[in-house]
Design a protein around this motif. Structure first.
Motif, PDB file in Angstrom:
ATOM      1  N   ARG A 105      35.029 -41.027 -30.597  1.00  0.00           N
ATOM      2  CA  ARG A 105      35.096 -39.685 -30.317  1.00  0.00           C
ATOM      3  C   ARG A 105      35.195 -39.465 -28.811  1.00  0.00           C
ATOM      4  O   ARG A 105      36.068 -38.772 -28.489  1.00  0.00           O
ATOM      5  CB  ARG A 105      34.268 -38.758 -30.971  1.00  0.00           C
ATOM      6  CG  ARG A 105      34.383 -37.104 -30.549  1.00  0.00           C
ATOM      7  CD  ARG A 105      33.877 -36.272 -31.586  1.00  0.00           C
ATOM      8  NE  ARG A 105      32.194 -36.454 -31.344  1.00  0.00           N
ATOM      9  CZ  ARG A 105      31.411 -36.132 -30.477  1.00  0.00           C
ATOM     10  NH1 ARG A 105      31.938 -35.165 -29.575  1.00  0.00           N
ATOM     11  NH2 ARG A 105      30.022 -36.221 -30.579  1.00  0.00           N
ATOM     12  N   ARG A 106      34.301 -40.326 -28.147  1.00  0.00           N
ATOM     13  CA  ARG A 106      34.194 -40.048 -26.740  1.00  0.00           C
ATOM     14  C   ARG A 106      35.806 -40.597 -26.071  1.00  0.00           C
ATOM     15  O   ARG A 106      35.907 -40.003 -24.843  1.00  0.00           O
ATOM     16  CB  ARG A 106      33.107 -40.682 -26.186  1.00  0.00           C
ATOM     17  CG  ARG A 106      31.710 -40.238 -26.712  1.00  0.00           C
ATOM     18  CD  ARG A 106      31.682 -38.452 -26.059  1.00  0.00           C
ATOM     19  NE  ARG A 106      30.324 -38.050 -26.575  1.00  0.00           N
ATOM     20  CZ  ARG A 106      30.007 -36.815 -26.534  1.00  0.00           C
ATOM     21  NH1 ARG A 106      31.037 -36.025 -25.929  1.00  0.00           N
ATOM     22  NH2 ARG A 106      28.794 -36.496 -26.787  1.00  0.00           N
ATOM     23  N   GLU A 109      38.291 -38.086 -26.349  1.00  0.00           N
ATOM     24  CA  GLU A 109      38.119 -37.070 -25.627  1.00  0.00           C
ATOM     25  C   GLU A 109      38.551 -37.213 -24.211  1.00  0.00           C
ATOM     26  O   GLU A 109      39.150 -36.649 -23.424  1.00  0.00           O
ATOM     27  CB  GLU A 109      36.732 -36.499 -25.508  1.00  0.00           C
ATOM     28  CG  GLU A 109      36.058 -35.951 -26.616  1.00  0.00           C
ATOM     29  CD  GLU A 109      34.625 -35.835 -26.662  1.00  0.00           C
ATOM     30  OE1 GLU A 109      33.962 -35.186 -27.436  1.00  0.00           O
ATOM     31  OE2 GLU A 109      33.915 -36.280 -25.595  1.00  0.00           O
ATOM     32  N   GLN A 110      38.416 -38.552 -23.750  1.00  0.00           N
ATOM     33  CA  GLN A 110      38.798 -39.011 -22.380  1.00  0.00           C
ATOM     34  C   GLN A 110      40.189 -39.119 -22.294  1.00  0.00           C
ATOM     35  O   GLN A 110      40.848 -38.717 -21.341  1.00  0.00           O
ATOM     36  CB  GLN A 110      37.992 -40.333 -22.012  1.00  0.00           C
ATOM     37  CG  GLN A 110      38.403 -40.834 -20.749  1.00  0.00           C
ATOM     38  CD  GLN A 110      37.637 -42.357 -20.380  1.00  0.00           C
ATOM     39  OE1 GLN A 110      37.138 -42.683 -21.224  1.00  0.00           O
ATOM     40  NE2 GLN A 110      37.434 -42.742 -19.235  1.00  0.00           N
ATOM     41  N   LEU A 114      40.177 -33.884 -22.475  1.00  0.00           N
ATOM     42  CA  LEU A 114      39.838 -32.583 -23.434  1.00  0.00           C
ATOM     43  C   LEU A 114      38.591 -32.183 -22.346  1.00  0.00           C
ATOM     44  O   LEU A 114      37.508 -32.820 -21.906  1.00  0.00           O
ATOM     45  CB  LEU A 114      39.347 -32.903 -24.626  1.00  0.00           C
ATOM     46  CG  LEU A 114      40.304 -33.622 -25.494  1.00  0.00           C
ATOM     47  CD1 LEU A 114      40.005 -33.822 -26.904  1.00  0.00           C
ATOM     48  CD2 LEU A 114      41.507 -32.500 -25.408  1.00  0.00           C
ATOM     49  N   ASP A 116      34.983 -29.455 -21.778  1.00  0.00           N
ATOM     50  CA  ASP A 116      33.819 -29.297 -22.376  1.00  0.00           C
ATOM     51  C   ASP A 116      33.613 -28.246 -23.153  1.00  0.00           C
ATOM     52  O   ASP A 116      32.457 -27.443 -22.973  1.00  0.00           O
ATOM     53  CB  ASP A 116      32.580 -29.790 -21.675  1.00  0.00           C
ATOM     54  CG  ASP A 116      32.513 -29.178 -20.539  1.00  0.00           C
ATOM     55  OD1 ASP A 116      33.403 -28.409 -19.991  1.00  0.00           O
ATOM     56  OD2 ASP A 116      31.573 -29.306 -19.578  1.00  0.00           O
ATOM     57  N   TRP A 118      35.790 -24.612 -25.562  1.00  0.00           N
ATOM     58  CA  TRP A 118      36.880 -24.409 -26.380  1.00  0.00           C
ATOM     59  C   TRP A 118      36.998 -22.782 -26.295  1.00  0.00           C
ATOM     60  O   TRP A 118      36.195 -22.225 -25.882  1.00  0.00           O
ATOM     61  CB  TRP A 118      36.755 -24.739 -27.694  1.00  0.00           C
ATOM     62  CG  TRP A 118      35.459 -24.024 -28.604  1.00  0.00           C
ATOM     63  CD1 TRP A 118      34.123 -24.798 -28.418  1.00  0.00           C
ATOM     64  CD2 TRP A 118      35.406 -23.124 -29.405  1.00  0.00           C
ATOM     65  NE1 TRP A 118      33.545 -24.095 -29.156  1.00  0.00           N
ATOM     66  CE2 TRP A 118      34.097 -22.909 -29.630  1.00  0.00           C
ATOM     67  CE3 TRP A 118      36.235 -22.132 -29.983  1.00  0.00           C
ATOM     68  CZ2 TRP A 118      33.612 -22.039 -30.491  1.00  0.00           C
ATOM     69  CZ3 TRP A 118      35.683 -21.051 -30.744  1.00  0.00           C
ATOM     70  CH2 TRP A 118      34.546 -21.112 -31.271  1.00  0.00           C
ATOM     71  N   ASN A 129      31.260 -28.436 -27.498  1.00  0.00           N
ATOM     72  CA  ASN A 129      32.422 -28.771 -28.301  1.00  0.00           C
ATOM     73  C   ASN A 129      31.886 -28.846 -29.776  1.00  0.00           C
ATOM     74  O   ASN A 129      32.869 -28.971 -30.553  1.00  0.00           O
ATOM     75  CB  ASN A 129      33.075 -30.082 -27.870  1.00  0.00           C
ATOM     76  CG  ASN A 129      33.660 -29.958 -26.436  1.00  0.00           C
ATOM     77  OD1 ASN A 129      33.137 -30.698 -25.775  1.00  0.00           O
ATOM     78  ND2 ASN A 129      34.782 -29.177 -26.196  1.00  0.00           N
ATOM     79  N   TYR A 144      34.741 -30.655 -34.149  1.00  0.00           N
ATOM     80  CA  TYR A 144      34.628 -30.608 -32.906  1.00  0.00           C
ATOM     81  C   TYR A 144      36.011 -29.872 -32.245  1.00  0.00           C
ATOM     82  O   TYR A 144      37.100 -30.361 -32.626  1.00  0.00           O
ATOM     83  CB  TYR A 144      34.239 -31.886 -32.080  1.00  0.00           C
ATOM     84  CG  TYR A 144      33.173 -32.586 -32.627  1.00  0.00           C
ATOM     85  CD1 TYR A 144      32.093 -32.814 -31.855  1.00  0.00           C
ATOM     86  CD2 TYR A 144      33.325 -33.623 -33.916  1.00  0.00           C
ATOM     87  CE1 TYR A 144      30.760 -33.383 -32.445  1.00  0.00           C
ATOM     88  CE2 TYR A 144      32.234 -34.032 -34.321  1.00  0.00           C
ATOM     89  CZ  TYR A 144      30.972 -34.075 -33.594  1.00  0.00           C
ATOM     90  OH  TYR A 144      29.754 -34.680 -34.018  1.00  0.00           O
ATOM     91  N   TYR A 146      38.115 -28.160 -28.869  1.00  0.00           N
ATOM     92  CA  TYR A 146      38.416 -28.300 -27.522  1.00  0.00           C
ATOM     93  C   TYR A 146      39.510 -27.553 -26.875  1.00  0.00           C
ATOM     94  O   TYR A 146      40.229 -27.101 -27.635  1.00  0.00           O
ATOM     95  CB  TYR A 146      38.688 -29.781 -27.053  1.00  0.00           C
ATOM     96  CG  TYR A 146      37.758 -30.647 -27.608  1.00  0.00           C
ATOM     97  CD1 TYR A 146      36.563 -31.333 -26.966  1.00  0.00           C
ATOM     98  CD2 TYR A 146      37.648 -31.265 -29.097  1.00  0.00           C
ATOM     99  CE1 TYR A 146      35.771 -32.381 -27.453  1.00  0.00           C
ATOM    100  CE2 TYR A 146      36.807 -32.315 -29.473  1.00  0.00           C
ATOM    101  CZ  TYR A 146      36.039 -32.703 -28.690  1.00  0.00           C
ATOM    102  OH  TYR A 146      34.869 -33.827 -29.262  1.00  0.00           O
TER     103      TYR A 146
END
Length: 214
Positions: A105-106, A109-110, A114, A116, A118, A129, A144, A146
């Protein structure tokens, strides 16, 4: 048989999501024949009398997955005759029939850049998130949410949501499964009456901006 995501699947997923983000941010136009999406299987009109369509793809990296990208009749065009309004990208949905496990997931996101936080439906910023688990009977589904960071040339805000399934208490593997991803361009909601008001305001502003003859 392991459902762990393979390196080639991971790259295909990142390529697909990266292309969707470029389209939703308006960094590039939508090309349904772009191989990053997969093979175009159908293109159905979203609503009779309007330009929006839902494009459905088959992606060889995840052959059983549902991959849909929908366009809507442009909400920012206030024309009364909606049949003359062009379509714009609006919503993407990826749903796995056989969810892959061990998706980072990280990394998602990177790579999708995205933020931190929403944005709620009322426009309120919500920090963090992790919005917790879904209601019964889907109590293991973990969501999660974003807001994407603004791209270099992007003109539209974009929302992203990941749906994971946490392991059962008696599952010794501890694996987490990715089941869905949604990405949408955050357009304002306008009823026909609201659109009419916007159209009248736009016409008034255009009239007032015209230079007066001397």
């Amino acid at each position: 048989m392991s459902n762990d995501i393979t390196p080639s699947q991971e790259q295909a997923l990142l390529r697909l999501l990266g292309k969707v983000m470029e389209v939703m941010r308006d960094d590039r136009p939508l090309d349904p024949d772009d191989p990053a999406f997969g093979t175009l299987e159908s293109a159905e009109f979203f609503k009779p009398g309007e330009a929006g369509k839902t494009y459905s793809f088959r992606n060889n990296a995840f052959p059983d997955a549902t991959v849909d990208l929908s366009t809507w009749t442009n909400p920012l065009d206030y024309s009364d005759d909606r049949t003359r309004v062009s379509a714009v990208p609006a919503y993407f949905h990826l749903r796995f029939q056989h969810p892959p496990s061990r998706v980072n997931r990280r990394l998602l996101e990177q790579r999708l850049d995205l933020a931190d936080y929403w944005i709620g439906a009322d426009g309120t910023r919500e920090d963090g998130n992790d919005i917790g688990h879904s209601l019964p009977p889907f109590t293991r589904e973990h969501r999660y949410r974003y807001r994407a960071n603004v791209g270099e040339h992007g003109r539209f805000p974009v929302n992203v949501e990941f749906f994971f399934v946490d392991p059962a208490p008696d599952d010794p593997t501890g694996k987490i499964w990715l089941t869905q991803i949604t990405i949408d361009r955050d357009y304002p909601y306008l009823t026909p009456a609201m659109r009419k008001k916007k159209r009248e305001e736009q016409n008034k502003n255009q009239k007032n901006s015209k230079p007066t003859s001397k």
